[in-house]
Design an enzyme around this catalytic site. Sequence first.
Site, short mmCIF file in Angstrom:
data_model
loop_
_atom_site.label_atom_id
_atom_site.label_comp_id
_atom_site.label_asym_id
_atom_site.label_seq_id
_atom_site.Cartn_x
_atom_site.Cartn_y
_atom_site.Cartn_z
N HIS A 41 0.84 -1.20 0.00
CA HIS A 41 0.00 0.00 0.00
C HIS A 41 0.87 1.23 0.00
CE1 HIS A 41 -3.25 -2.72 1.70
NE2 HIS A 41 -3.62 -2.35 0.50
N HIS A 74 -1.21 -10.48 2.10
CA HIS A 74 -2.52 -10.57 2.75
C HIS A 74 -3.23 -11.89 2.49
CE1 HIS A 74 -2.26 -6.50 3.89
NE2 HIS A 74 -2.54 -5.97 2.73
N CYS A 96 1.83 -14.16 3.64
CA CYS A 96 2.69 -14.11 4.83
C CYS A 96 2.45 -15.36 5.69
CB CYS A 96 2.37 -12.85 5.62
SG CYS A 96 3.18 -12.83 7.21
N GLU A 126 -7.17 -9.17 3.74
CA GLU A 126 -6.83 -10.33 4.59
C GLU A 126 -8.09 -10.92 5.22
OE1 GLU A 126 -3.94 -9.59 7.74
OE2 GLU A 126 -4.80 -11.27 8.85
N THR A 163 -4.35 -10.15 11.42
CA THR A 163 -3.00 -10.13 11.99
C THR A 163 -2.55 -8.73 12.45
OG1 THR A 163 -2.17 -9.96 9.75
CG2 THR A 163 -2.12 -12.14 10.76
N CYS A 191 0.01 -10.58 14.75
CA CYS A 191 1.41 -10.88 14.45
C CYS A 191 2.33 -10.03 15.33
CB CYS A 191 1.63 -10.65 12.97
SG CYS A 191 2.88 -9.53 12.50
N SER A 219 -3.04 2.10 3.42
CA SER A 219 -2.50 1.04 4.28
C SER A 219 -3.19 1.07 5.64
CB SER A 219 -0.98 1.25 4.44
OG SER A 219 -0.54 0.60 5.60
N ASN A 221 -2.64 -0.68 8.35
CA ASN A 221 -1.79 -0.68 9.55
C ASN A 221 -1.13 0.68 9.76
OD1 ASN A 221 1.33 -0.95 8.99
ND2 ASN A 221 0.31 -2.03 7.35
N SER A 263 4.34 -1.35 5.03
CA SER A 263 4.62 -1.42 3.60
C SER A 263 5.27 -0.12 3.10
CB SER A 263 3.33 -1.71 2.82
OG SER A 263 2.37 -0.75 3.13
#
Length: 580
Positions: A41, A74, A96, A126, A163, A191, A219, A221, A263
């Site tokens: 992303h 993802h 992943c 994901e 995750t 994760c 993105s 995250n 990312s």
Amino acid sequence: MAIRLAKTAGFCMGVRRAVNMALKTVHDRGGRIFTCGPLIHNRQALDLLRTKGIERLPDEPPSGGNVPVLIRAHGITPDLRRSLFERGFDVIDATCPHVARAQRIVEREAQKGRWVVIVGDRGHAEVEGLLGYARGRGVVVERPEDVEALPAELGPISVVAQTTQGGDRFERCVEALEARFGEIEVFNTRCNDTNNRQTELFEMADEVEAIVVVGGRGSANTRRLAELAAARGVPTWHVETADELPLDELGKFEEIGVTAGASTPHWIIEQVVERLQAMQRRRKSLALRLGHTLARLLATGQLLLASGSAAMALAAARLMDIPPRLSYCALPFLYLWAMHLLHLYATLPRDASLVSGPMRSFVAHRRWALVAGVGSLVAALAVSAAMGPMPFVLVGFSTFLGAVYSFGKIPRRWLPRVRFRRLHEIPGSKDFCVALAAAMMIAIVPWVEARGLGGFGWNEVFSLALTCAIVFGLMLVRSVAADLRQLESDLLLGRETLPVYAGRERTTKLMASVLGGLFVLALGAELLGAPLVRSRILLPPIALMAFIYWLTYKQKVRSHLLWEFLLDLPFFVPGALSFV
Ligand code: SF4
């Protein structure tokens, strides 16, 4: 003002692995490769990847026919996976491993007849993939309030997390599910990368006055990092590039923390940090600003490396038992400086936005680098001519070989067997050529000038061979360490280096063998009583180079400028020790 960069900023393991797999596929096979959804992303990185032939699988994809399609970190639904195989695509799975584990849990729990509650963002790739593995027995919960809306007759429930979910939100959702449904099976599939990134952000938020989060707006995250920082009450800015930094507002703070999503490529993070540091420097005294400019000039202009080779020439003269002369230092300084400037001129991208660290100034002044490189080469030839006919022939021959290496093409009849068109494209060739040139200028030419073509015995030949081996080995490791540091951008830019070709691990094993071999050679020769061997001059730079390579491998030094200084330090140490 202080700038603090989070250790966890930048690509996570899963994204790095997926990007490397995509680049390696394009590198090895040529042509194009498609990805299911954007590989990462980040708009800038995606633009660059597109120029490398890596693009998102279009809605109307070409028919299979072994066209490579990469499943990004993802993951995807099992139905889409099957359909890719059925359509004849060559599927490369870069899911992943953490996401793949969550998929296996969802599949297994659903097969047991349980309902799977996924704590995550509805619509995220994901989460959609995990829902696919639940085969109709999955539901998504974004926040604790969503639990009330779940049907009462769900039955036995298992819970997994997307995750990248924050721990706090996951725990609150689990509590709400337990309160409503009683006994549930909980699988914490969050994760560690996310945990670590968020934990570091919380620590940083307690210590700095403002936070900059770097990464694409698409993105999840990265957005979450910005949300979490803001929720702590710290003024927070989410930027995609350095150009978006609100410098006027940031200028009011004394300490700024910088972090980045999973990312975000490292060169974009470095550009943000550099811009903030430049703002910081403007507040400092003139003396400090001048000092910093000088340091940049030394590192970026390759003057540090050239000076290090001049210092190494002093140690080489001592090791070969020849009286040191100014020309022995001037020759490697001029020749190696010219070589590095001309190599950088030829290989660095013309777009400064693709380069990080002090090298951006180099790109901006590339014409001056060309002028300085050519001038320095002419001066090196003049110095060698003053040393005598043999040194001149050797330096002239080296220059000729250097030109053949830089511009020579591989004969067409070899091309079916060798996929490189030019000599300098052969992976690792630059590192070997630099090391060979250093051994020639630092050891061989002074030795020939001092001893001539006669009047020497085995001891002198052995000392020459040992000095050449040490100079060659140290310069090789230095050059490869520099490649290792920019592995990520070299992969993206399609540059062939030893770490790109052989990978980080194999390259590191090779360099450890080189350093181990040098150590054994230097120590063993002295212990065996070889004359003219002075391990006190030889061992410290070998140990120091090993340490600096380790720092590079572990990515311990975030400041590019500091790292450049460290990298050349092992060449100054023997020069200083030769006076002891
Ligand atoms: S954030 Fe974690 S789970 Fe997601 S891709 Fe990165 S390493 Fe894998």
